[in-house]
Design a protein around this motif. Structure first.
Motif, mmCIF file in Angstrom:
data_model
loop_
_atom_site.group_PDB
_atom_site.id
_atom_site.type_symbol
_atom_site.label_atom_id
_atom_site.label_comp_id
_atom_site.label_asym_id
_atom_site.label_seq_id
_atom_site.Cartn_x
_atom_site.Cartn_y
_atom_site.Cartn_z
ATOM 1 N N VAL A 181 0.873 -1.173 0.000
ATOM 2 C CA VAL A 181 0.000 0.000 0.000
ATOM 3 C C VAL A 181 0.909 1.220 0.000
ATOM 4 N N GLN A 186 1.390 5.684 -0.058
ATOM 5 C CA GLN A 186 0.799 6.954 0.347
ATOM 6 C C GLN A 186 1.678 8.087 -0.167
ATOM 7 N N LYS A 214 -1.287 12.742 0.976
ATOM 8 C CA LYS A 214 -2.456 12.123 0.353
ATOM 9 C C LYS A 214 -2.939 10.916 1.155
ATOM 10 N N GLY A 215 -3.972 10.264 0.648
ATOM 11 C CA GLY A 215 -4.546 9.106 1.298
ATOM 12 C C GLY A 215 -3.840 7.819 0.914
ATOM 13 N N LEU A 216 -4.411 6.708 1.353
ATOM 14 C CA LEU A 216 -3.837 5.392 1.116
ATOM 15 C C LEU A 216 -4.280 4.843 -0.241
ATOM 16 N N TRP A 240 -3.964 1.244 -2.452
ATOM 17 C CA TRP A 240 -3.541 -0.156 -2.534
ATOM 18 C C TRP A 240 -2.837 -0.403 -3.861
ATOM 19 N N TYR A 244 -3.205 -6.425 -8.860
ATOM 20 C CA TYR A 244 -2.583 -5.116 -8.977
ATOM 21 C C TYR A 244 -3.617 -4.006 -9.072
ATOM 22 N N ASP A 249 -4.915 -0.477 -10.725
ATOM 23 C CA ASP A 249 -4.950 -0.082 -12.134
ATOM 24 C C ASP A 249 -3.739 0.764 -12.526
ATOM 25 N N TYR A 275 4.166 0.882 1.998
ATOM 26 C CA TYR A 275 3.989 0.052 3.181
ATOM 27 C C TYR A 275 3.765 -1.408 2.792
ATOM 28 N N GLY A 330 -6.442 -6.492 5.888
ATOM 29 C CA GLY A 330 -5.091 -6.158 6.329
ATOM 30 C C GLY A 330 -4.958 -6.168 7.835
ATOM 31 N N TRP A 350 1.134 -3.472 9.698
ATOM 32 C CA TRP A 350 1.791 -2.609 8.725
ATOM 33 C C TRP A 350 3.241 -2.383 9.136
ATOM 34 N N GLY A 351 4.131 -2.349 8.124
ATOM 35 C CA GLY A 351 5.493 -1.925 8.396
ATOM 36 C C GLY A 351 5.549 -0.410 8.538
ATOM 37 N N GLN A 352 6.750 0.112 8.759
ATOM 38 C CA GLN A 352 6.922 1.548 8.925
ATOM 39 C C GLN A 352 7.052 2.284 7.598
#
Lengths: 121, 107
Positions: free
Chosen positions: A37, A39, A43-45, A47, A60, A62, A95, A108, A111-113
């Motif tokens: 994911v 960012q 902005k927002g998240l 995928w 994947y 688009d 991420y 999900g 999450w990693g850093q």
């Protein structure tokens, strides 16, 4: 304790390539689907891509289809994202995310850093 | 692709307030809905999966509800550590998609 640690980010030229890695520990890696994911700054998240626990199914977003490739090595507990034909709009923190089960349709969990990828315009 | 629409995009609330955030899917996603919390400069944290199931370790002041196309996240009594941005995500079909986020700020 579950840990996911991304690496491989950095500065890449437009049209260039970069490979991200995510080292996981603290759980049975092959039992967990995994996602990337991203960012973009402020902005927002978004995928990017996902892969099933056995690696047999990949998906994947688009905007990256045909340019990025997700893979995993369950013997090394490591997830990868091969990024090519990079564009300025790929600039983001990436991420690595574990899932609640072997399929992506389990949601999900950890999450990693994150690792920052910068592609100048 | 399934579009996820969150509302409001931001809100101001006081400590102790009950806060509700809504998320609407552009088509039926059953209960394949998750909520995440993100604080500035930090990675997101999973709060809820399957629309209403609390992740282990998440305090019970957080609750989720809904199915089909309409979902809500409720914080029963807002505390200082809850000021953050909240995202919903559908994982019913590919590509997985997120809502635009709701920023919860201090009034």
């Amino acid at each position: 304790e579950v840990q996911v640690l991304e690496s491989g980010g950095g500065l890449a030229q437009p049209g260039g390539s970069l490979r991200l890695s995510c080292a996981a520990s603290g759980f049975t890696f092959s039992n967990s689907a995994m996602s990337w994911v991203r960012q973009a700054p402020g902005k927002g998240l978004d995928w990017v891509s996902g892969i099933s626990g056995n690696g047999g199914s990949t998906y994947y977003g688009d905007s990256v289809k045909g340019r990025f490739t997700i893979s995993r090595d369950n013997s090394k507990n490591t997830l990868y994202l091969q990024m090519s034909s990079l564009r300025a709009e790929d600039t983001a923190v990436y991420y690595c995310v574990t899932h609640n089960g072997p399929m992506l349709t389990t949601g999900g969990r950890y999450w990693g850093q994150g690792t920052l990828v910068t592609v100048p315009s | 692709d399934i579009q996820m629409t969150q509302s409001p995009s931001s809100l101001s609330a006081s400590v102790g307030d009950r806060v509700t955030i809504t998320c609407r899917a552009s088509q039926d996603i059953s209960n394949f809905l998750a909520w995440f919390q993100q604080k500035p400069g930090k990675a997101p944290k999973s709060l809820i999966f399957a629309a209403s199931s609390l992740q282990s370790g998440v305090p019970s002041k957080f609750s989720g509800s809904g199915s089909g196309t309409d979902f809500t996240l409720t914080i029963s009594s807002l505390q200082p550590e809850d000021f953050a941005t909240y995202y919903c995500q559908q994982y019913n079909s590919y590509p997985l998609t997120f809502g635009g986020g709701t920023k919860v700020e201090i009034k």
